[in-house]
Design a protein around this motif. Structure first.
Motif, PDB file in Angstrom:
ATOM      1  N   ASP A  34       0.830  -1.201   0.000  1.00 24.40           N
ATOM      2  CA  ASP A  34       0.000   0.000   0.000  1.00 24.40           C
ATOM      3  C   ASP A  34       0.866   1.253   0.000  1.00 24.40           C
ATOM      4  N   ARG A  35       0.213   2.399  -0.183  1.00 26.29           N
ATOM      5  CA  ARG A  35       0.957   3.665  -0.222  1.00 26.29           C
ATOM      6  C   ARG A  35       1.469   4.058   1.159  1.00 26.29           C
ATOM      7  N   SER A  36       0.800   3.586   2.211  1.00 21.69           N
ATOM      8  CA  SER A  36       1.178   3.961   3.570  1.00 21.69           C
ATOM      9  C   SER A  36       0.889   2.813   4.523  1.00 21.69           C
ATOM     10  N   PRO A  37       1.753   2.582   5.530  1.00 19.96           N
ATOM     11  CA  PRO A  37       1.491   1.541   6.515  1.00 19.96           C
ATOM     12  C   PRO A  37       0.540   1.988   7.623  1.00 19.96           C
ATOM     13  N   VAL A  38       0.083   3.241   7.577  1.00 24.67           N
ATOM     14  CA  VAL A  38      -0.739   3.783   8.674  1.00 24.67           C
ATOM     15  C   VAL A  38      -2.011   2.978   8.906  1.00 24.67           C
ATOM     16  N   PRO A  39      -2.805   2.633   7.868  1.00 22.73           N
ATOM     17  CA  PRO A  39      -4.021   1.855   8.141  1.00 22.73           C
ATOM     18  C   PRO A  39      -3.734   0.522   8.825  1.00 22.73           C
ATOM     19  N   ALA A  40      -2.662  -0.159   8.405  1.00 13.46           N
ATOM     20  CA  ALA A  40      -2.312  -1.441   9.022  1.00 13.46           C
ATOM     21  C   ALA A  40      -1.928  -1.250  10.487  1.00 13.46           C
ATOM     22  N   VAL A  41      -1.108  -0.237  10.750  1.00 12.25           N
ATOM     23  CA  VAL A  41      -0.680   0.037  12.128  1.00 12.25           C
ATOM     24  C   VAL A  41      -1.874   0.436  12.985  1.00 12.25           C
ATOM     25  N   ALA A  42      -2.758   1.273  12.452  1.00  9.45           N
ATOM     26  CA  ALA A  42      -3.950   1.688  13.202  1.00  9.45           C
ATOM     27  C   ALA A  42      -4.817   0.493  13.536  1.00  9.45           C
ATOM     28  N   GLY A  43      -4.934  -0.456  12.607  1.00  8.78           N
ATOM     29  CA  GLY A  43      -5.710  -1.656  12.883  1.00  8.78           C
ATOM     30  C   GLY A  43      -5.095  -2.499  13.986  1.00  8.78           C
ATOM     31  N   LEU A  44      -3.783  -2.690  13.928  1.00  9.82           N
ATOM     32  CA  LEU A  44      -3.107  -3.471  14.967  1.00  9.82           C
ATOM     33  C   LEU A  44      -3.277  -2.828  16.340  1.00  9.82           C
ATOM     34  N   VAL A  45      -3.118  -1.510  16.405  1.00  9.73           N
ATOM     35  CA  VAL A  45      -3.258  -0.806  17.682  1.00  9.73           C
ATOM     36  C   VAL A  45      -4.691  -0.898  18.188  1.00  9.73           C
ATOM     37  N   THR A  46      -5.662  -0.848  17.284  1.00  7.99           N
ATOM     38  CA  THR A  46      -7.062  -0.977  17.696  1.00  7.99           C
ATOM     39  C   THR A  46      -7.331  -2.347  18.302  1.00  7.99           C
ATOM     40  N   GLY A 123      -5.746  -5.789  10.265  1.00 11.74           N
ATOM     41  CA  GLY A 123      -4.815  -5.541  11.365  1.00 11.74           C
ATOM     42  C   GLY A 123      -5.492  -5.691  12.719  1.00 11.74           C
ATOM     43  N   ALA A 124      -6.702  -5.144  12.849  1.00 11.81           N
ATOM     44  CA  ALA A 124      -7.430  -5.255  14.114  1.00 11.81           C
ATOM     45  C   ALA A 124      -7.757  -6.702  14.432  1.00 11.81           C
ATOM     46  N   THR A 125      -8.058  -7.481  13.401  1.00 13.01           N
ATOM     47  CA  THR A 125      -8.370  -8.894  13.614  1.00 13.01           C
ATOM     48  C   THR A 125      -7.135  -9.668  14.041  1.00 13.01           C
TER      49      THR A 125
END
Length: 217
Positions: A34-46, A123-125
């Motif tokens: 993806d263009r940015s890892p932010v969505p993946a990181v946000a999911g993991l943190v959630t 990521g959240a899952t």
């Protein structure tokens, strides 16, 4: 809970977060695709926010005390890791170049938003169903709680430590994702190999969790 306790927890927690595992594998894979890892990181943190809520509410102890429920969570999380790892191995993808990504964003903003939500939910899952995350909250956090009546209530202390853990995860995983993209962004062949390695790691970790849990059930 004093500053020395918080610093001690922070040091130990950083060591644990810096050990590569399923979270690392996912954020590297998502960061390269993806263009940015932010969505993946946000999911993991959630996902870890869920663990924090469960621990603060005392439900984590209930889960740990129920072998059937813990087994169900382990199997669900491990099976999801196996499926996701296999999906990454089948379609490793390559980094999205800047100009191409901008063009794609201009012509398919809706699809891009859908993709970000999918990455976030995955990521959240991963972290939400990760039994190791739950056990971390059960085995690590209690060691830093003060149970006498002169300190903050235990749920408040648990929440504070959980938030600190989430901050550590966000900082480390975002750094990992950004570094992976910066180093491999112009090397499609190497990026594809690293992505496949990440997929294999997720598949292997999931399979190991399945075998360990089913062998002791």
């Amino acid at each position: 809970m004093d500053s020395a306790t918080l610093l001690s927890f922070l040091a130990l927690d950083l060591l644990l977060v810096c050990v590569p595992g399923a979270d690392w594998a996912y954020v590297i894979s998502a960061g390269l695709r993806d263009r940015s890892p932010v969505p993946a990181v946000a999911g993991l943190v959630t996902g870890y926010a869920l663990h924090t809520v469960l621990a603060a509410a005392g439900l984590a102890v209930l889960v740990a005390g129920s072998p059937a429920l813990l087994t169900a969570l382990t199997v669900a999380g491990a099976a999801y890791l196996v499926w996701l790892g296999w999906s990454v191995l089948r379609r490793p993808g390559v980094p999205v170049a800047g100009d191409t990504a901008e063009a794609a964003g201009a012509t398919g903003a809706g699809d891009e938003a859908t993709g970000r939500r999918r990455v976030f939910l995955r990521g959240a899952t991963i972290s939400g169903l990760n039994p190791k995350g739950l056990l971390l909250y059960l085995s690590l956090l209690p060691q830093f709680l003060t149970l006498d009546g002169h300190h903050l209530p235990v749920p408040v202390q648990t929440t504070a430590l959980g938030l600190l853990h989430m901050a550590c995860c966000a900082a480390v995983y975002l750094t990992v994702g950004l570094l992976a993209r910066a180093v491999l962004g112009t090397r499609p062949t190497a990026a594809r190999a690293v992505t496949r390695t990440s997929g294999a790691a997720m598949l292997g970790i999931g399979a190991l969790l399945l075998v360990q849990r089913l062998a002791t059930f």
